[in-house]
Design a protein around this motif. Structure first.
Motif, PDB file in Angstrom:
ATOM      1  N   LEU A 200       1.718   1.955   7.350  1.00 26.36           N
ATOM      2  CA  LEU A 200       2.732   2.882   6.995  1.00 26.36           C
ATOM      3  C   LEU A 200       3.363   3.255   8.320  1.00 26.36           C
ATOM      4  N   GLN A 201       2.603   3.937   9.066  1.00 26.24           N
ATOM      5  CA  GLN A 201       3.186   4.660  10.429  1.00 26.24           C
ATOM      6  C   GLN A 201       3.598   3.578  11.157  1.00 26.24           C
ATOM      7  N   GLU A 202       3.100   2.498  11.478  1.00 20.88           N
ATOM      8  CA  GLU A 202       3.688   1.528  12.038  1.00 20.88           C
ATOM      9  C   GLU A 202       5.058   1.196  11.736  1.00 20.88           C
ATOM     10  N   ALA A 203       5.366   1.090  10.292  1.00 17.27           N
ATOM     11  CA  ALA A 203       6.268   0.835   9.527  1.00 17.27           C
ATOM     12  C   ALA A 203       7.542   1.809   9.601  1.00 17.27           C
ATOM     13  N   GLY A 204       7.060   2.990   9.983  1.00 14.67           N
ATOM     14  CA  GLY A 204       8.025   4.035  10.015  1.00 14.67           C
ATOM     15  C   GLY A 204       7.954   5.134   9.042  1.00 14.67           C
ATOM     16  N   GLY A 205       6.822   4.936   8.197  1.00 14.38           N
ATOM     17  CA  GLY A 205       6.381   6.026   7.120  1.00 14.38           C
ATOM     18  C   GLY A 205       7.093   5.529   5.907  1.00 14.38           C
ATOM     19  N   ALA A 206       6.408   6.037   4.748  1.00 16.02           N
ATOM     20  CA  ALA A 206       6.929   5.829   3.418  1.00 16.02           C
ATOM     21  C   ALA A 206       7.944   6.929   3.011  1.00 16.02           C
ATOM     22  N   ASP A 207       9.023   6.492   2.353  1.00 11.21           N
ATOM     23  CA  ASP A 207       9.879   7.443   2.048  1.00 11.21           C
ATOM     24  C   ASP A 207       9.365   8.046   0.531  1.00 11.21           C
ATOM     25  N   VAL A 208       8.694   7.382  -0.293  1.00 13.39           N
ATOM     26  CA  VAL A 208       7.887   7.779  -1.424  1.00 13.39           C
ATOM     27  C   VAL A 208       6.770   7.067  -1.827  1.00 13.39           C
ATOM     28  N   VAL A 209       5.673   7.978  -2.137  1.00 13.92           N
ATOM     29  CA  VAL A 209       4.353   7.424  -2.353  1.00 13.92           C
ATOM     30  C   VAL A 209       4.058   7.838  -3.904  1.00 13.92           C
ATOM     31  N   LEU A 210       3.583   6.827  -4.656  1.00 15.72           N
ATOM     32  CA  LEU A 210       3.059   7.217  -6.026  1.00 15.72           C
ATOM     33  C   LEU A 210       1.524   7.033  -5.861  1.00 15.72           C
ATOM     34  N   ASP A 211       0.985   8.131  -6.425  1.00 15.92           N
ATOM     35  CA  ASP A 211      -0.424   8.298  -6.029  1.00 15.92           C
ATOM     36  C   ASP A 211      -1.159   8.761  -7.259  1.00 15.92           C
ATOM     37  N   ASN A 212      -2.341   7.888  -7.846  1.00 14.92           N
ATOM     38  CA  ASN A 212      -3.011   8.364  -8.917  1.00 14.92           C
ATOM     39  C   ASN A 212      -4.489   8.837  -8.485  1.00 14.92           C
ATOM     40  N   MET A 213      -4.608   8.984  -7.282  1.00 10.78           N
ATOM     41  CA  MET A 213      -6.124   9.368  -6.632  1.00 10.78           C
ATOM     42  C   MET A 213      -6.326  10.844  -6.606  1.00 10.78           C
ATOM     43  N   GLY A 214      -5.028  11.657  -6.179  1.00  8.03           N
ATOM     44  CA  GLY A 214      -5.242  13.027  -6.068  1.00  8.03           C
ATOM     45  C   GLY A 214      -5.910  13.291  -4.706  1.00  8.03           C
ATOM     46  N   ALA A 215      -6.961  14.396  -4.981  1.00  7.47           N
ATOM     47  CA  ALA A 215      -7.443  15.051  -3.643  1.00  7.47           C
ATOM     48  C   ALA A 215      -7.800  13.953  -2.718  1.00  7.47           C
ATOM     49  N   LYS A 216      -8.501  12.852  -2.943  1.00  3.81           N
ATOM     50  CA  LYS A 216      -9.428  12.107  -2.293  1.00  3.81           C
ATOM     51  C   LYS A 216      -8.234  11.389  -1.134  1.00  3.81           C
ATOM     52  N   TYR A 217      -6.897  11.188  -1.428  1.00  7.37           N
ATOM     53  CA  TYR A 217      -5.739  10.618  -0.700  1.00  7.37           C
ATOM     54  C   TYR A 217      -4.621  11.536  -0.207  1.00  7.37           C
ATOM     55  N   LEU A 218      -4.769  13.043  -0.519  1.00  8.63           N
ATOM     56  CA  LEU A 218      -3.958  13.900  -0.362  1.00  8.63           C
ATOM     57  C   LEU A 218      -3.637  13.883   1.167  1.00  8.63           C
ATOM     58  N   GLY A 219      -4.343  14.214   2.253  1.00  8.03           N
ATOM     59  CA  GLY A 219      -4.214  14.392   3.347  1.00  8.03           C
ATOM     60  C   GLY A 219      -3.549  13.231   3.951  1.00  8.03           C
ATOM     61  N   ARG A 220      -4.259  11.928   3.628  1.00 10.60           N
ATOM     62  CA  ARG A 220      -3.696  10.658   4.182  1.00 10.60           C
ATOM     63  C   ARG A 220      -2.397  10.259   3.909  1.00 10.60           C
ATOM     64  N   ASN A 221      -2.100  10.476   2.259  1.00  9.70           N
ATOM     65  CA  ASN A 221      -0.667  10.454   1.995  1.00  9.70           C
ATOM     66  C   ASN A 221       0.225  11.177   2.678  1.00  9.70           C
ATOM     67  N   VAL A 222      -0.157  12.308   3.075  1.00  5.73           N
ATOM     68  CA  VAL A 222       1.250  13.131   3.588  1.00  5.73           C
ATOM     69  C   VAL A 222       1.214  12.601   5.054  1.00  5.73           C
ATOM     70  N   THR A 223       0.024  12.137   5.638  1.00 11.90           N
ATOM     71  CA  THR A 223       0.334  11.785   7.137  1.00 11.90           C
ATOM     72  C   THR A 223       0.999  10.435   7.001  1.00 11.90           C
ATOM     73  N   SER A 224       0.999   9.721   5.857  1.00  6.39           N
ATOM     74  CA  SER A 224       1.802   8.637   6.059  1.00  6.39           C
ATOM     75  C   SER A 224       3.428   8.601   5.476  1.00  6.39           C
ATOM     76  N   LEU A 225       3.578   9.678   5.199  1.00  8.52           N
ATOM     77  CA  LEU A 225       5.093   9.913   4.707  1.00  8.52           C
ATOM     78  C   LEU A 225       6.085   9.786   6.008  1.00  8.52           C
ATOM     79  N   ALA A 226       7.302   9.637   5.855  1.00  7.43           N
ATOM     80  CA  ALA A 226       8.380   9.541   6.683  1.00  7.43           C
ATOM     81  C   ALA A 226       8.864  10.997   6.515  1.00  7.43           C
ATOM     82  N   THR A 227       9.943  11.146   7.633  1.00  8.00           N
ATOM     83  CA  THR A 227      10.756  12.365   7.543  1.00  8.00           C
ATOM     84  C   THR A 227      11.474  12.368   6.379  1.00  8.00           C
ATOM     85  N   GLY A 228      11.238  13.427   5.605  1.00  4.44           N
ATOM     86  CA  GLY A 228      12.066  13.531   4.232  1.00  4.44           C
ATOM     87  C   GLY A 228      11.262  12.850   3.182  1.00  4.44           C
ATOM     88  N   GLY A 229       9.917  12.545   3.183  1.00  2.00           N
ATOM     89  CA  GLY A 229       9.093  11.622   2.341  1.00  2.00           C
ATOM     90  C   GLY A 229       8.957  12.236   0.999  1.00  2.00           C
TER      91      GLY A 229
END
Length: 322
Positions: A200-229
Motif C-alpha cells: 500500500l505504501q508503494e501505491a500511495g496508501g489506502a484511502d479506505v481500509v475495511l478491517d475485521n481483525m481489530g487489535a492485531k492489524y491496528l498499527g499496520r492498518n494505520v501505517t498503510s493509510l494515505a493522507t486523509g485515509g
C-alpha cells in the motif's frame, strides 16, 4: 416450527434442530416463511457465548434469510402475502419462520435465486454501511479489505470495484487470491509471503481500509493509510486491545471508526437497507456483483456448517436451506 437451537455455550455439537414456538408479527413487522439462511461469524461467536443478541431479539441464531411473506403485522404497507423477499435480521434466521421489522425486508434482487439471496443481506448491509455510508469511498480511491475470500471480503471487493475504486485485498492461498482477482481485486496480497503495508505504501496508501481483525492489524492498518485515509474496524478476530499511534493519525489527518450492525436502532438499519436496495441490488441484477456461495446444506446439518466456519479455509458463504 423447526429451529436450530443450542443447549448452551460451546462448540458446534451444542447445536441441533428442535421444535420451538412460532413467532407472531408485531405491528410494523412481517412474518417470513424461511427458505434459506446463511452462517456468519457472529453466529459462531453467539454459539460460544461471546455475542448475545440485543435486547428483544430472538435468541435463535441467524442474521439474514430469504423466503416468502406469510403474514403482515399491523400497519405494514407495500408488501403482500406471498412476496419473495430477503431480510436483515437481529436473530432468528435458523428457523422455519421469523418475524422481521418491515424496514429490514428487501426484495430479492434480479438475477439470483431465492436460496442465493439468503447470503446477501448481511454482507451487503455491512459493506454498504461501512465502506460507503461511513467511509465514503469514492471512484478512483484505493481500498483495502482484509480476508478477501470470505463473505464480507467477496462483497467488498465486488462492490468497490464496481463503483470505480482500486481494490487491494489480503488472502492466504493461491486459490483464494485467484478468486479475489476474478472478483475485481487489482492487487491480491498473499499475507504469508508479502506485507500489505509495503504494497500500500508503494501505491500511495489506502484511502479506505475495511478491517475485521481489530487489535492485531491496528498499527499496520494505520501505517498503510494515505493522507486523509479512513480505517473502519468491524471485527475483533485478532483481539480487542491494541496500541494506537495518535501522532501517525494526526500527521495523516486520518480517522479510525469502529462500527457494528446488529444492535443499531431500527431506523438506522432501515436506512441502510434502503441504501442497499437502491445502490447494491442494481449491481447484482446486472451481474457486476454476485453472491459467492461455497456450499449449501440443510438446516439439520447446522453443526457441520458451524464446524466448517470454525475450521476456516472457506471461500464465500455457507447457506442453510429449509
Amino acid at each position: 416450527m423447526r429451529a436450530a437451537t443450542a443447549t448452551g455455550a460451546g462448540g458446534p455439537d451444542v447445536l441441533s434442530v428442535t421444535e420451538v414456538d412460532e413467532p407472531r408479527p408485531q405491528p410494523g413487522e412481517v412474518l417470513v416463511d424461511v427458505v434459506a439462511t446463511a452462517v456468519n461469524r457472529a453466529d459462531t461467536l453467539q454459539r460460544q457465548g461471546f455475542y448475545p443478541p440485543p435486547p428483544g431479539a430472538s435468541d435463535i441464531m441467524g442474521l439474514e434469510c430469504s423466503g416468502r411473506i406469510a403474514e403482515l403485522g399491523e400497519g405494514v404497507e407495500g408488501w403482500k402475502v406471498g412476496d419473495e423477499v430477503c431480510a436483515l435480521l437481529a436473530g432468528g434466521g435458523y428457523a422455519e419462520r421469523v418475524a422481521v421489522p418491515v424496514g429490514q425486508v428487501m426484495p430479492v434482487p434480479g438475477g439470483v435465486s431465492l436460496v442465493e439471496a439468503a447470503c446477501l443481506p448481511e454482507v451487503a448491509a455491512t459493506v454498504w454501511s461501512n465502506v460507503f455510508m461511513t467511509a465514503h469511498l469514492a471512484r478512483g480511491e484505493r481500498f483495502l479489505v482484509h480476508g478477501g475470500a470470505g463473505g464480507i471480503g467477496t462483497m467488498a471487493i465486488q462492490l468497490a470495484a464496481a463503483r470505480g475504486a482500486e481494490v487491494f485485498t489480503t488472502a492466504g492461498s493461491p486459490e483464494k487470491l485467484e478468486l479475489c482477482r476474478s472478483l475485481g481485486a487489482t492487487h491480491a496480497i498473499d499475507y504469508h509471503e508479502d506485507d500489505f503495508v509495503e504494497v500500500l505504501q508503494e501505491a500511495g496508501g489506502a484511502d479506505v481500509v475495511l478491517d475485521n481483525m481489530g487489535a492485531k492489524y491496528l498499527g499496520r492498518n494505520v501505517t498503510s493509510l494515505a493522507t486523509g485515509g479512513r480505517l473502519v474496524i468491524i471485527g475483533m478476530q485478532g483481539g480487542s486491545k491494541g496500541e494506537l499511534d495518535i501522532n501517525a493519525l494526526l500527521r495523516k489527518r486520518a480517522s479510525v471508526t469502529a462500527t457494528s450492525l446488529r444492535a443499531r436502532p431500527l431506523s438506522e438499519k432501515a436506512a441502510i437497507c434502503c441504501g442497499v436496495v437502491e445502490n447494491v441490488w442494481p449491481l447484482v441484477a446486472s451481474g457486476d456483483v454476485r453472491p459467492i456461495v461455497e456450499t449449501t446444506m440443510p438446516l439439520e446439518d447446522v453443526a457441520r456448517a458451524h464446524r466448517m466456519m470454525d475450521d476456516g479455509g472457506r471461500a464465500g458463504k455457507i447457506v442453510l436451506t429449509l
